[in-house]
Scaffold this active site. Sequence first.
Site, short mmCIF file in Angstrom:
data_model
loop_
_atom_site.label_atom_id
_atom_site.label_comp_id
_atom_site.label_asym_id
_atom_site.label_seq_id
_atom_site.Cartn_x
_atom_site.Cartn_y
_atom_site.Cartn_z
N ARG A 194 0.84 -1.20 0.00
CA ARG A 194 0.00 0.00 0.00
C ARG A 194 0.88 1.25 0.00
O ARG A 194 1.72 1.41 0.88
CB ARG A 194 -0.89 -0.01 1.25
N THR B 188 -0.82 7.63 -1.13
CA THR B 188 -2.11 7.53 -1.84
C THR B 188 -3.00 6.43 -1.23
O THR B 188 -4.19 6.38 -1.51
CB THR B 188 -1.88 7.18 -3.32
N ASP C 113 -6.59 -10.28 11.46
CA ASP C 113 -5.61 -10.20 10.38
C ASP C 113 -5.24 -11.61 9.94
O ASP C 113 -4.58 -12.35 10.67
CB ASP C 113 -4.36 -9.44 10.85
N ASP D 217 -1.38 -12.45 9.83
CA ASP D 217 -0.79 -12.61 11.16
C ASP D 217 -1.24 -13.91 11.81
O ASP D 217 -0.46 -14.60 12.46
CB ASP D 217 -1.16 -11.42 12.06
N1 URA Z 1 -7.24 -8.16 5.92
C1 URA Z 1 -7.30 -9.01 6.96
O1 URA Z 1 -6.42 -9.85 7.16
N2 URA Z 1 -8.37 -8.91 7.79
C2 URA Z 1 -9.36 -8.03 7.60
O2 URA Z 1 -10.30 -8.00 8.39
C3 URA Z 1 -9.26 -7.14 6.50
C4 URA Z 1 -8.19 -7.24 5.68
#
Ligand code: URA
Length: 209
Positions: free
Chosen positions: A104, A108, A200, A203
């Site tokens: 990312r 922007t 996530d 993770d």
């Molecule tokens: N990416 C993720 O790993 N979890 C989310 O909730 C949104 C994007």
Amino acid sequence: MGKVYVFDHPLIQHKLTHIRQIETGTKDFRELVDEVATLMAFEITRDLPLEEIDIETPVSPAKGKILSGKKLAIVPILRAGIGMVDGILKLIPAAKVGHVGLYRDPETLKPIEYYVKLPSDVEERDFILVDPMLATGGSAVEAINSLKKRGAKSIKFLCLVAAPEGVEEIQRHHEDVDIYIAALDEKLNEKGYIVPGLGDAGDRLFGTK
Ligand code: URA
């Protein structure tokens, strides 16, 4: 407009519930994502063409049906998409595997591709693009752009959990891409996480924070 398929098979929903739970640790999370990916691969390959062949059973001649050799490629979006690849390969072991990496841009906030490696015969393959989470849809749209720019003609997008915003974003930019999901969740929160989601995915898959 691309179609959206929600796989409400009880086994998928059962496993997804455990994937979502906060107390599910890395090992179980990884195994469950792998299993759900296999089950989703079973559903997503329903439309693969078959051809009839002549065979001999121990009893008599017969007609059999085998896959007509359609060329497939699985492309995980780095890094969380990697967690779904092996599960899909269990059912379609001859598929090639490409990779798309996006970061990312801090100013922007747009996803920028930093790594793309695809099989050489891109135009002849059907692509299954995978990422466990379809949140804003920004990465998915950019990853589809990356595949199309290199000649991909047929792309399916496969994820575990999607937000309505992400589904709409893909449909707005890529009306030829069908979306296959295990659950369509409620919304995105202010940090861009899917609610209720699973946190996530990268993770939780790799045990990082
Ligand atoms: N990416 C993720 O790993 N979890 C989310 O909730 C949104 C994007």
